[in-house]
Each structure stands twice: as C-alpha cells, then as structure tokens.
Write an enzyme that holds these catalytic residues in place. Structure first.
Site, PDB file in Angstrom:
ATOM      1  N   SER A 241      -4.239   1.326  -2.364  1.00  0.00           N
ATOM      2  CA  SER A 241      -4.063   2.285  -1.274  1.00  0.00           C
ATOM      3  C   SER A 241      -3.448   3.551  -1.839  1.00  0.00           C
ATOM      4  CB  SER A 241      -3.128   1.683  -0.215  1.00  0.00           C
ATOM      5  OG  SER A 241      -2.724   2.643   0.739  1.00  0.00           O
TER       6      SER A 241
ATOM      7  N   TYR B 135       4.928  -2.371   2.424  1.00  0.00           N
ATOM      8  CA  TYR B 135       3.486  -2.252   2.203  1.00  0.00           C
ATOM      9  C   TYR B 135       3.218  -1.485   0.914  1.00  0.00           C
ATOM     10  CZ  TYR B 135      -1.391  -0.889   2.899  1.00  0.00           C
ATOM     11  OH  TYR B 135      -2.740  -0.687   2.735  1.00  0.00           O
TER      12      TYR B 135
END
Length: 246
Positions: A143, A157
């Site tokens: 990501s 995350y």
C-alpha cells in the site's frame, strides 16, 4: 496483449471482490488460468462464472489465509488441478482504521494475521515450488501506507504494509535470480477494504475514499508486472488517484 500472461497459472488470494476479482477477470481475458481463493465461496463462484461466460478459465478455492495449513493445501490443490503454478498474488487484506489510543488489539491481531502472516504463509507455500521449477513470480499487495505512515488512525495498518514491502524487497534480494518478486502499492482504490472501519474513524475513511480509482486500474498494473519478459522484474509499482496527496 496476452504475451507473457497466456497459459500461466495464477493464484490470487482475496480473489472474490475488489482488486482480486478485477485482476482475475483481466488476467483470464488475456489467457491466464486463474485460481481465486477467499473465505466467501459464493462470491468466488460468481467471479468464476463471469470469467467462464467470457470464455476464460478459472477455479475457486475456499481459503482463510490466516490458516497456514490451509494456505499450503490450496497451493497444492491448484498445482494438482492445473499441473503447475506460475504466479502467486498475495492480495487478501484488512484495513480497520482506528486511533491507537482506542487500543483495539483484536483489530491489530487481525491485520497482523491477514496482511502480514497471510502473505508469509503464501510465500512459504509457493516459494519452494518456484525454486524447484526454476521460475515463478510472487506479487505482494502492499500500500502507499507501506511507504508513508498513514496516521492518525492507520498506524498499525501501515506497520503491516511496511512489513510487506520490506519482506518483498528482501525476498527479491534472496531469490531474485530465479523468482520474480513485485510489490504493488496502491492508494485509494474502490473495494471493500474501506468497509473494515468502524467507530470514530468511519466517516473519515469514507470521505477519503471518495477519490478512489477503480480496482481495474490496479489490475492493469499487476498485468504489466506479469507480462514482462522473464529477465525483467518489476520490483514495485506505486499507483494512486491523481487527486491523492498522501
């Protein structure tokens, strides 16, 4: 458009929705034999039916990536069904956004188990086969939060995705002469990922995702990495909406 993709056997975790499903559709349309795996079998079957209706080849496998034995079994089943495995796409992921002060350790555990351990279990299951056949390609979904900390709210995350990016690069350095290794690092992409957030950060996440690009955009980036000649390894692709500053 099919060169480098046609007839390859490609396993995609989290293949029932979003990036996984769009990637399966695109690769199948270019002649790949696609195996999609996830927990929700009904959604997998729908994607397989769509691919078959368009003349492609796909099979569905029920998989919880947090179960190491199940990951190994699915990889073995794919090899038994298709005769080999050429590409593994570790796509399954979770993204519950929440300030660390709320200390929701259940969400932390879930992200570590799916985003990080799930990726490692996939690598563990596929890598020995790739080394034995002297070819293969591992694609890990990281990501933009794996290259820049997404805080407040996305700190854990980001931690899991930084780890995925680091593992991907380390793996490339270890086995890159034999196995290609790619990190895909998307920004806001239209998928179910945003639905994993509850509580205080829900409105912030939904608002952030108003700028999201279609999952098909990431699918094309993955196809680009796969279609390269065998002596070319696309190490990392960062892809985000033009509007996104993070």
């Amino acid at each position: 458009m099919t060169e480098g993709i046609a007839n390859k056997v490609i396993l995609i975790t989290g293949g029932n929705t979003g990036i996984g499903a769009e990637t399966a559709r695109l690769l199948a349309s270019r002649g790949a034999k696609v195996a999609i795996a996830a927990r929700r079998k009904d959604k997998l079957d729908k994607v397989v039916a769509e691919i078959a209706a368009d003349g492609g080849e796909a099979r569905a496998y029920t998989l919880d990536v947090t179960d190491k034995a199940q990951v190994a079994a699915v990889v073995a089943d794919v090899v038994a069904d298709f005769g080999r495995l050429d590409v593994l796409i570790n796509n399954a992921g979770l993204m519950p956004i929440r300030p660390m002060a709320e200390a929701n350790t259940d969400e932390w555990d879930a992200m570590i188990d799916v985003n990080l351990k799930g990726t490692l279990y996939g690598i563990a299951a596929a890598l020995p086969r790739f080394l034995a056949q002297n070819s293969g390609h591992i694609i890990n979904l990281s990501s933009v939060a794996g290259i820049k900390v997404f805080a407040p709210g996305g700190t854990v995350y980001s931690g899991t995705k930084f780890a995925v990016s680091a593992i991907t690069e380390g793996l490339r350095q270890e086995v890159g002469e034999t196995v290609r290794v790619t990190a895909i690092e998307p920004g806001a992409v239209e998928s179910d990922l945003k639905l994993g957030t509850s509580g205080t950060a829900t409105d912030t996440v939904i608002d952030f995702y108003r700028q999201a690009i279609p999952a098909s955009s990431v699918a094309r980036a993955i196809a680009y990495a796969i279609e390269q000649p065998a002596d070319v390894d696309i190490n990392a692709i960062v892809i985000r909406p033009t509007r996104q500053t993070f």
